[in-house]
Design a protein around this motif. Structure first.
Motif, PDB file in Angstrom:
ATOM      1  N   HIS A 132      49.536  39.365  39.312  1.00 22.55           N
ATOM      2  CA  HIS A 132      50.469  40.482  39.252  1.00 22.55           C
ATOM      3  C   HIS A 132      50.656  40.981  37.818  1.00 22.55           C
ATOM      4  O   HIS A 132      51.782  41.149  37.343  1.00 22.55           O
ATOM      5  N   GLY A 133      49.535  41.186  37.126  1.00 21.37           N
ATOM      6  CA  GLY A 133      49.610  41.675  35.753  1.00 21.37           C
ATOM      7  C   GLY A 133      48.424  41.199  34.944  1.00 21.37           C
ATOM      8  O   GLY A 133      47.456  40.640  35.477  1.00 21.37           O
ATOM      9  N   ALA A 134      48.496  41.414  33.640  1.00 18.95           N
ATOM     10  CA  ALA A 134      47.418  41.012  32.742  1.00 18.95           C
ATOM     11  C   ALA A 134      47.294  39.494  32.684  1.00 18.95           C
ATOM     12  O   ALA A 134      48.178  38.757  33.120  1.00 18.95           O
ATOM     13  N   MET A 167      43.241  44.313  39.446  1.00 21.37           N
ATOM     14  CA  MET A 167      41.854  43.950  39.671  1.00 21.37           C
ATOM     15  C   MET A 167      41.439  42.912  38.630  1.00 21.37           C
ATOM     16  O   MET A 167      41.638  43.111  37.429  1.00 21.37           O
ATOM     17  N   TYR A 168      40.895  41.788  39.092  1.00 19.98           N
ATOM     18  CA  TYR A 168      40.423  40.740  38.174  1.00 19.98           C
ATOM     19  C   TYR A 168      39.384  39.908  38.898  1.00 19.98           C
ATOM     20  O   TYR A 168      39.105  40.119  40.092  1.00 19.98           O
ATOM     21  N   GLY A 169      38.788  38.961  38.184  1.00 18.64           N
ATOM     22  CA  GLY A 169      37.654  38.230  38.719  1.00 18.64           C
ATOM     23  C   GLY A 169      37.924  37.509  40.021  1.00 18.64           C
ATOM     24  O   GLY A 169      37.107  37.544  40.952  1.00 18.64           O
ATOM     25  N   GLY A 170      39.066  36.833  40.116  1.00 20.87           N
ATOM     26  CA  GLY A 170      39.387  36.100  41.337  1.00 20.87           C
ATOM     27  C   GLY A 170      39.500  37.004  42.549  1.00 20.87           C
ATOM     28  O   GLY A 170      39.073  36.641  43.657  1.00 20.87           O
ATOM     29  N   LEU A 171      40.066  38.176  42.361  1.00 18.76           N
ATOM     30  CA  LEU A 171      40.187  39.125  43.463  1.00 18.76           C
ATOM     31  C   LEU A 171      38.814  39.677  43.836  1.00 18.76           C
ATOM     32  O   LEU A 171      38.503  39.824  45.023  1.00 18.76           O
ATOM     33  N   LEU A 210      37.639  47.975  44.849  1.00 20.35           N
ATOM     34  CA  LEU A 210      37.935  46.913  45.810  1.00 20.35           C
ATOM     35  C   LEU A 210      37.371  47.242  47.195  1.00 20.35           C
ATOM     36  O   LEU A 210      36.812  46.365  47.876  1.00 20.35           O
ATOM     37  N   ILE A 211      37.514  48.474  47.615  1.00 17.33           N
ATOM     38  CA  ILE A 211      36.998  48.884  48.916  1.00 17.33           C
ATOM     39  C   ILE A 211      35.473  48.788  48.942  1.00 17.33           C
ATOM     40  O   ILE A 211      34.884  48.383  49.952  1.00 17.33           O
ATOM     41  N   GLU A 212      34.829  49.141  47.835  1.00 25.11           N
ATOM     42  CA  GLU A 212      33.376  48.986  47.766  1.00 25.11           C
ATOM     43  C   GLU A 212      32.966  47.531  47.937  1.00 25.11           C
ATOM     44  O   GLU A 212      31.952  47.222  48.583  1.00 25.11           O
TER      45      GLU A 212
END
Length: 264
Positions: A132-134, A167-171, A210-212
């Motif tokens: 939920h943030g940087a 958006m980050y690596g884990g997601l 994310l959708i891609e």
């Protein structure tokens, strides 16, 4: 599946015989709420449907309990309408200790729980990662989870609720090849004057990526209106989706507030 967008992050999902509510926010508009480090936000619109109109629920999917734009006072009081609440580990501890709900279950990313009810196919809920943030902000913003749901042991999720996340690596790793039938995608590009350009949720450009990656059958944007700290609201987000590649644009479906949308 039927999805009714209620406002902010709140949506009612009716799937076969299961009744599922996400992040309950039912306070009226006009109030200012305070968050970490002296940040604040004003609620600008109320819910499109009241809790009383929604009625009994099987489960509430609560991405996190400690921000009022995901669980406000009326939403907290309304948790009693659900048999079960699924949330973060910290959230479950807080909700059970203060008596908000007797069956609040905490999940960390990767954990799964199977919900059963007479006459219904088993509902398997797996927690998905959120940030939920940087990087390194978790001690300030707290933990958050998303939820991937499947019925009767199906390999492909029928529903994915991303939760409040950047958006980050884990997601990216969790989303790649997930292929849910329906995705509720939290956007809004949450920002505060105190922290300048830092975002605490995805914007529409992130959602396109994310959708891609996830390739949902349908992606419904939520968490995109109703609060002053959403720096990118619905019209601006819609313009980004309209300009997205066709493979993304064709998957995005806006659900009008308060109007049930039936999905294949």
């Amino acid at each position: 599946m039927r999805v009714t967008r209620i406002g902010g992050p709140t949506a009612l999902v009716e799937w076969e015989d299961w009744r599922i509510l996400t992040d309950p926010t039912f306070d009226p508009p006009g109030r200012t709420y305070f968050f970490a480090l002296g940040t604040s936000s004003r609620k600008t619109t109320g819910p499109a449907i009241s809790l009383e109109e929604i009625g009994p629920l099987d489960v509430v999917l609560l991405s996190h309990h400690h921000h009022a734009d995901n669980l406000d006072d009326a939403g907290r009081a309304g948790l009693s309408a659900a048999r079960t609440v699924l949330t973060t580990v910290a959230g479950a501890k807080a909700l059970t200790s203060d008596g908000a709900h007797p069956d609040a279950r905490g999940l960390a990313a990767g954990d799964a729980v199977t919900l059963t009810a007479e006459g219904k196919r088993d509902l398997v809920v797996t927690a998905t990662p959120c940030r939920h943030g940087a990087a390194l902000t978790r001690p300030i913003v707290g933990s958050v989870v998303g939820f991937a749901l499947s019925l009767g042991g199906a390999a492909r999720p029928g529903l994915w609720v991303t939760g409040d996340t950047v958006m980050y690596g884990g997601l990216r790793r969790a989303a790649t090849g997930l292929r849910p039938e329906v995705a509720l995608v939290h956007i809004g590009a949450v920002k505060f004057p105190l922290t300048g350009p830092l975002s605490y949720t995805m914007d529409a450009d992130d959602a396109v990526e994310l959708i891609e990656l996830a390739q949902p059958g349908v992606a419904i944007p939520i968490h995109v209106e109703g609060w002053s700290h959403f720096s990118q609201q619905e019209d601006a987000a819609a313009a980004v989706f309209d300009a997205a590649p066709g493979a993304v644009r064709e998957r995005v479906r806006w659900a009008p507030l308060g109007v049930p949308v039936d999905l294949p």
